[in-house]
Motif scaffolding. Structure first.
Motif: not given
Ligand code: CA
Ligand code: RIB
Length: 310
Positions: A10-12, A15-17, A123-125, A166-168
Motif C-alpha cells: 500500500t501507498d497508504t 482510501d488505502d487506510a 496491492t493498493l498502490g 494512478f497506480n499503473m
Molecule cells: Ca492506494
C-alpha cells in the motif's frame, strides 16, 4: 478453520487506510504483513499513515518499508488528491511511529514461501515492490495463491490522464513485469470505484452514525479527496477505490461481472504512459493473463464497509 493469509502492499493515503481497516477488522483474515510503497505520498508518510491506521485497529501485523520511488522513473505523488499528509490534512498525529525492521521486498518473498499456495496478495498502490520481488525471486509468481490489484481502468477513463489510472501510471515498468510474471492476477479498476464505490453525503452521515472512532476517522480523512471529487472527477461525495478492491479480495461476490483477458502495459509513450491495454476481443491472440472485474455491487460493498467500521 485456518484464517486466510493476506499480505497488503500500500501507498497508504486516505482510501488505502479504509481498506486496511476492512482487512484488519475481518475475523477470517490474518494480515501476515504490509509492505509500503511510494505513490500517493512519499514513502515515509505512507509508512506513518499505515502505522497510525494499524494502531487505531490494534492490529499487530508487521509493517515494512519498501520502495521510495518507481523502478526507473521519478516519483509522482497524488498529494493534491488526498492532502499533503495523504490523510485529509486534518491535523492527525501521523509521526513518530516505528516500522518493523527489514526490507519489505525481502520480507514479502519470505512470507510468500512460508505460506506458499495460501497467501493472497492485495496491492493498493504502484507495483514497484511486487516487481522488485519478482525480479529478485521469479519463483514467487507461482507460490502466490492470487494477487488482487487495485489498478487500471476497464472503461479506459483514467484519473491521471485520459487513459491511465494512478497506480499503473506511477510505475508502468513495474506493471509490465507483473503482467508478464505468470502470477494469478485479478484487477479491480478505478472504473469500479467511480461507478460503485462513491460514498454519498447521505452515506457518510450514516457511517458517522455508527459512532466508532474507526467510522469517524474513515470519513474525516477523506476531506481533501471529497474536494477533488467535487472539482475534478465530478463524483457526488468521495470514491473509495482501495476499499472496494479490498472488499472484492475478501469476498469475490462483490463482483457481479468479470472477464479473463490479455492485458499489456504502455511504458514507451508519454501520451498513454501507464495505460493498461485490455484485449477484450482476443484480436492479439495472446494468452489471457488477468481477471478483470467489470461490474460490482455498491450494496454489497457498503454492507462490508459498515461491518468493518461499526
Ligand atoms: Ca492506494
Ligand atoms: O487510482 C486510485 C489509486 O491511486 C488508489 O489506490 C489511490 O489510493 C491511489 O493510490
Amino acid at each position: 478453520p485456518m484464517k486466510r493469509k493476506f499480505w497488503i502492499d500500500t501507498d497508504t493515503a486516505s482510501d488505502d487506510a479504509v481498506a486496511l481497516i476492512m482487512a484488519f477488522m475481518n475475523p477470517d483474515i490474518e494480515v501476515v504483513g504490509l509492505s509500503i510503497v511510494a505513490g500517493n505520498v512519499p514513502l515515509d508518510m505512507g509508512v506513518q499513515n499505515a502505522l497510525y491506521t494499524a494502531e487505531l485497529c490494534a492490529a499487530t501485523a508487521p509493517i515494512y518499508v519498501g520502495a521510495a520511488k518507481p523502478l526507473s522513473r521519478d516519483l509522482g505523488t497524488a498529494q493534491f488528491v488526498h492532502g499533503e499528509d495523504g490523510m485529509g490534512d486534518i491535523g492527525l498525529p501521523l509521526s513518530g511511529r516505528t516500522p518493523a525492521s527489514g526490507n519489505a521486498v525481502d520480507k514479502l518473498i519470505e512470507a510468500i514461501h512460508l505460506h506458499a499456495d495460501h497467501i493472497e496478495l492485495v496491492t493498493l498502490g504502484p507495483l514497484t515492490n511486487i516487481a522488485l520481488a519478482l525480479q529478485q525471486d521469479p519463483s514467487i509468481a507461482k507460490a502466490v495463491k492470487r494477487c488482487v490489484i487495485m489498478g487500471a481502468v476497464a472503461d479506459h477513463i483514467g484519473n491521471v490522464t485520459q487513459v491511465a489510472e494512478f497506480n499503473m501510471w506511477v510505475d508502468p515498468e513495474a506493471v509490465d513485469i507483473v503482467l508478464r510474471s505468470g502470477m494469478h492476477l485479478e484487477f479491480v479498476g478505478w472504473d469500479i470505484s467511480r461507478t460503485e464505490a462513491v460514498v454519498t453525503p447521505q452515506e457518510s452521515a450514516m457511517i458517522r452514525s455508527l459512532g466508532t472512532e474507526r467510522a469517524n476517522f474513515s470519513v474525516d480523512i477523506q476531506r481533501v479527496l471529497e474536494k477533488f471529487c467535487a472539482e475534478e472527477t465530478h463524483l457526488n461525495g468521495f470514491d473509495l477505490p482501495d476499499p472496494i478492491a479490498m472488499a472484492y479480495a475478501i469476498d469475490t461476490s462483490v463482483a457481479t461481472e468479470a472477464h479473463h483477458w490479455y492485458l499489456a502495459a504502455e511504458t514507451g509513450s508519454a501520451l498513454t504512459r501507464g495505460m493498461v491495454v485490455m484485449d477484450t476481443l482476443g484480436v492479439m491472440h495472446q494468452e489471457p493473463n488477468a481477471i478483470v472485474v467489470t461490474r460490482a455491487s455498491h450494496e454489497k460493498f457498503m454492507s462490508m464497509l459498515v461491518d468493518a467500521l461499526r
